[in-house]
Design a protein around this motif. Structure first.
Motif, PDB file in Angstrom:
ATOM      1  N   ASP A 171       0.834  -1.203   0.000  1.00  0.00           N
ATOM      2  CA  ASP A 171       0.000   0.000   0.000  1.00  0.00           C
ATOM      3  C   ASP A 171       0.874   1.261   0.000  1.00  0.00           C
ATOM      4  N   ASP A 172       1.956   1.231   0.788  1.00  0.00           N
ATOM      5  CA  ASP A 172       2.870   2.377   0.826  1.00  0.00           C
ATOM      6  C   ASP A 172       3.605   2.521  -0.502  1.00  0.00           C
ATOM      7  N   ALA A 173       3.937   1.388  -1.111  1.00  0.00           N
ATOM      8  CA  ALA A 173       4.649   1.410  -2.389  1.00  0.00           C
ATOM      9  C   ALA A 173       3.807   2.066  -3.477  1.00  0.00           C
ATOM     10  N   ILE A 174       2.528   1.719  -3.546  1.00  0.00           N
ATOM     11  CA  ILE A 174       1.671   2.293  -4.583  1.00  0.00           C
ATOM     12  C   ILE A 174       1.453   3.789  -4.351  1.00  0.00           C
ATOM     13  N   LEU A 175       1.407   4.207  -3.083  1.00  0.00           N
ATOM     14  CA  LEU A 175       1.267   5.630  -2.769  1.00  0.00           C
ATOM     15  C   LEU A 175       2.512   6.403  -3.195  1.00  0.00           C
ATOM     16  N   LYS A 176       3.686   5.839  -2.926  1.00  0.00           N
ATOM     17  CA  LYS A 176       4.935   6.479  -3.341  1.00  0.00           C
ATOM     18  C   LYS A 176       4.990   6.586  -4.869  1.00  0.00           C
ATOM     19  N   PHE A 177       4.529   5.530  -5.518  1.00  0.00           N
ATOM     20  CA  PHE A 177       4.555   5.508  -6.980  1.00  0.00           C
ATOM     21  C   PHE A 177       3.630   6.570  -7.559  1.00  0.00           C
ATOM     22  N   LYS A 178       2.417   6.676  -7.017  1.00  0.00           N
ATOM     23  CA  LYS A 178       1.461   7.658  -7.508  1.00  0.00           C
ATOM     24  C   LYS A 178       1.957   9.086  -7.271  1.00  0.00           C
ATOM     25  N   LYS A 179       2.551   9.308  -6.113  1.00  0.00           N
ATOM     26  CA  LYS A 179       3.063  10.647  -5.800  1.00  0.00           C
ATOM     27  C   LYS A 179       4.188  11.036  -6.752  1.00  0.00           C
ATOM     28  N   ALA A 180       5.039  10.078  -7.073  1.00  0.00           N
ATOM     29  CA  ALA A 180       6.134  10.350  -8.001  1.00  0.00           C
ATOM     30  C   ALA A 180       5.603  10.731  -9.380  1.00  0.00           C
ATOM     31  N   LEU A 181       4.540  10.079  -9.808  1.00  0.00           N
ATOM     32  CA  LEU A 181       3.919  10.413 -11.092  1.00  0.00           C
ATOM     33  C   LEU A 181       3.314  11.809 -11.054  1.00  0.00           C
ATOM     34  N   GLN A 182       2.646  12.135  -9.942  1.00  0.00           N
ATOM     35  CA  GLN A 182       2.028  13.455  -9.793  1.00  0.00           C
ATOM     36  C   GLN A 182       3.076  14.570  -9.798  1.00  0.00           C
ATOM     37  N   ASP A 183       4.235  14.255  -9.238  1.00  0.00           N
ATOM     38  CA  ASP A 183       5.326  15.234  -9.174  1.00  0.00           C
ATOM     39  C   ASP A 183       6.138  15.280 -10.466  1.00  0.00           C
ATOM     40  N   HIS A 184       5.713  14.471 -11.454  1.00  0.00           N
ATOM     41  CA  HIS A 184       6.415  14.381 -12.742  1.00  0.00           C
ATOM     42  C   HIS A 184       7.861  13.922 -12.579  1.00  0.00           C
ATOM     43  N   GLN A 185       8.057  13.064 -11.562  1.00  0.00           N
ATOM     44  CA  GLN A 185       9.374  12.473 -11.315  1.00  0.00           C
ATOM     45  C   GLN A 185       9.186  10.965 -11.086  1.00  0.00           C
ATOM     46  N   PRO A 186       8.703  10.265 -12.111  1.00  0.00           N
ATOM     47  CA  PRO A 186       8.345   8.852 -11.950  1.00  0.00           C
ATOM     48  C   PRO A 186       9.553   7.945 -11.695  1.00  0.00           C
ATOM     49  N   PHE A 187       9.269   6.792 -11.108  1.00  0.00           N
ATOM     50  CA  PHE A 187      10.302   5.788 -10.905  1.00  0.00           C
ATOM     51  C   PHE A 187      10.626   5.117 -12.240  1.00  0.00           C
ATOM     52  N   ASP A 188      11.886   4.752 -12.417  1.00  0.00           N
ATOM     53  CA  ASP A 188      12.320   4.066 -13.635  1.00  0.00           C
ATOM     54  C   ASP A 188      12.219   2.551 -13.489  1.00  0.00           C
ATOM     55  N   LEU A 189      12.315   2.092 -12.236  1.00  0.00           N
ATOM     56  CA  LEU A 189      12.398   0.656 -11.983  1.00  0.00           C
ATOM     57  C   LEU A 189      11.732   0.309 -10.663  1.00  0.00           C
ATOM     58  N   LEU A 190      10.998  -0.796 -10.666  1.00  0.00           N
ATOM     59  CA  LEU A 190      10.418  -1.355  -9.440  1.00  0.00           C
ATOM     60  C   LEU A 190      11.075  -2.703  -9.184  1.00  0.00           C
ATOM     61  N   ILE A 191      11.590  -2.884  -7.958  1.00  0.00           N
ATOM     62  CA  ILE A 191      12.110  -4.179  -7.519  1.00  0.00           C
ATOM     63  C   ILE A 191      11.211  -4.643  -6.383  1.00  0.00           C
ATOM     64  N   SER A 192      10.515  -5.757  -6.571  1.00  0.00           N
ATOM     65  CA  SER A 192       9.511  -6.168  -5.593  1.00  0.00           C
ATOM     66  C   SER A 192       9.596  -7.643  -5.234  1.00  0.00           C
ATOM     67  N   ASP A 193       9.377  -7.916  -3.967  1.00  0.00           N
ATOM     68  CA  ASP A 193       9.176  -9.281  -3.507  1.00  0.00           C
ATOM     69  C   ASP A 193       7.749  -9.668  -3.877  1.00  0.00           C
ATOM     70  N   LEU A 194       7.423 -10.940  -3.735  1.00  0.00           N
ATOM     71  CA  LEU A 194       6.049 -11.384  -4.005  1.00  0.00           C
ATOM     72  C   LEU A 194       5.234 -11.534  -2.733  1.00  0.00           C
ATOM     73  N   SER A 195       5.873 -12.008  -1.666  1.00  0.00           N
ATOM     74  CA  SER A 195       5.144 -12.257  -0.422  1.00  0.00           C
ATOM     75  C   SER A 195       5.545 -11.259   0.649  1.00  0.00           C
ATOM     76  N   PHE A 196       4.548 -10.806   1.404  1.00  0.00           N
ATOM     77  CA  PHE A 196       4.754  -9.854   2.490  1.00  0.00           C
ATOM     78  C   PHE A 196       4.094 -10.408   3.749  1.00  0.00           C
ATOM     79  N   VAL A 197       4.836 -10.427   4.836  1.00  0.00           N
ATOM     80  CA  VAL A 197       4.344 -11.020   6.081  1.00  0.00           C
ATOM     81  C   VAL A 197       3.191 -10.189   6.639  1.00  0.00           C
ATOM     82  N   GLU A 198       2.117 -10.865   7.002  1.00  0.00           N
ATOM     83  CA  GLU A 198       0.968 -10.182   7.599  1.00  0.00           C
ATOM     84  C   GLU A 198       1.281  -9.772   9.031  1.00  0.00           C
TER      85      GLU A 198
END
Length: 221
Positions: free
Chosen positions: A37-64
């Motif tokens: 959830d935090d990752a998608i918020l950071k991503f959206k904010k970067a797009l809004q600021d016209h400074q998008p991320f070039d690369l996403l490195i992500s795990d698949l599983s996140f501990v609840e």
């Protein structure tokens, strides 16, 4: 080299190692999130600021934990980000090694690289990042066979739904009523029986229990 990278990973030790690798490669800006959830918020904010991320490195599983989340897995995160910004390059960095899951990520989520966490994973991650810069894809050598897996082409969402309900204890005799209630078609008993028979034949399963075990091992359900 990439200028701005987002890391989605919930373990600090892994974040530190990945961040150091990116710094060694000359990446100027690195951000990370422990929750999707935090990752998608950071991503959206970067797009809004016209400074998008070039690369996403992500795990698949996140501990609840105590926190309720909307996006619970890396796969969901990748799909959400690709929907917003299809051009972004994505590397999955995970311990997952099931061929069906990996092949599906390349075919449907359009990821660009897959690195399996392990003893040599940091050097592989570095190679993956450099490979993507040349417009090529990367997969850990020990997982290369996953891209040859034909299961993803043979199995559709209907099959996965059917297998999932079988795994949850729904008998074939009850499946027709359930599918009609869920507006899933085709839903006749004879069609369902034929589909299960086809799946058993494809996976060379002796019975339904064996079929469920095989498809779980492959990561289909």
């Amino acid at each position: 080299m990439y200028k701005k990278v987002l890391i989605a990973e919930d373990f600090d030790s892994i974040n530190i190692a990945v961040e150091q690798t990116l710094k060694d490669l000359g990446v100027q800006e690195i951000q990370y999130a422990k929750y999707c959830d935090d990752a998608i918020l950071k991503f959206k904010k970067a797009l809004q600021d016209h400074q998008p991320f070039d690369l996403l490195i992500s795990d698949l599983s996140f501990v609840e934990d105590y926190r309720e989340v909307k996006i619970a897995s890396g796969e969901e995160l990748i799909q959400a980000i690709k929907k917003i910004h299809p051009e972004i390059n994505v590397i999955v960095y995970s311990v997952e090694d099931k061929p069906y899951i990996i092949k599906t990520l390349f075919d449907e989520a359009q990821i660009n690289g897959y690195v399996k966490k392990g003893r040599n994973s940091i050097s592989q991650l570095k190679t993956a990042i450099e490979t993507l810069l040349y417009g090529k894809t990367f997969i850990s050598p020990e997982l290369a066979h996953a891209l040859q897996d034909k299961t993803a082409k043979e199995i559709d969402n209907y099959d996965i739904t059917l297998l999932s309900h079988l795994a949850n204890g729904v008998a074939i005799e009850e499946m027709e009523t359930l599918f009609k209630h869920l507006n899933i078609t085709p839903n006749s008993k004879s069609t369902i029986e034929k589909r299960v028979a086809k799946l058993k034949d494809y996976f060379k399963a002796n019975n339904n229990i064996h079929l469920i075990a095989i498809t779980k091992d492959l990561g289909i359900i």
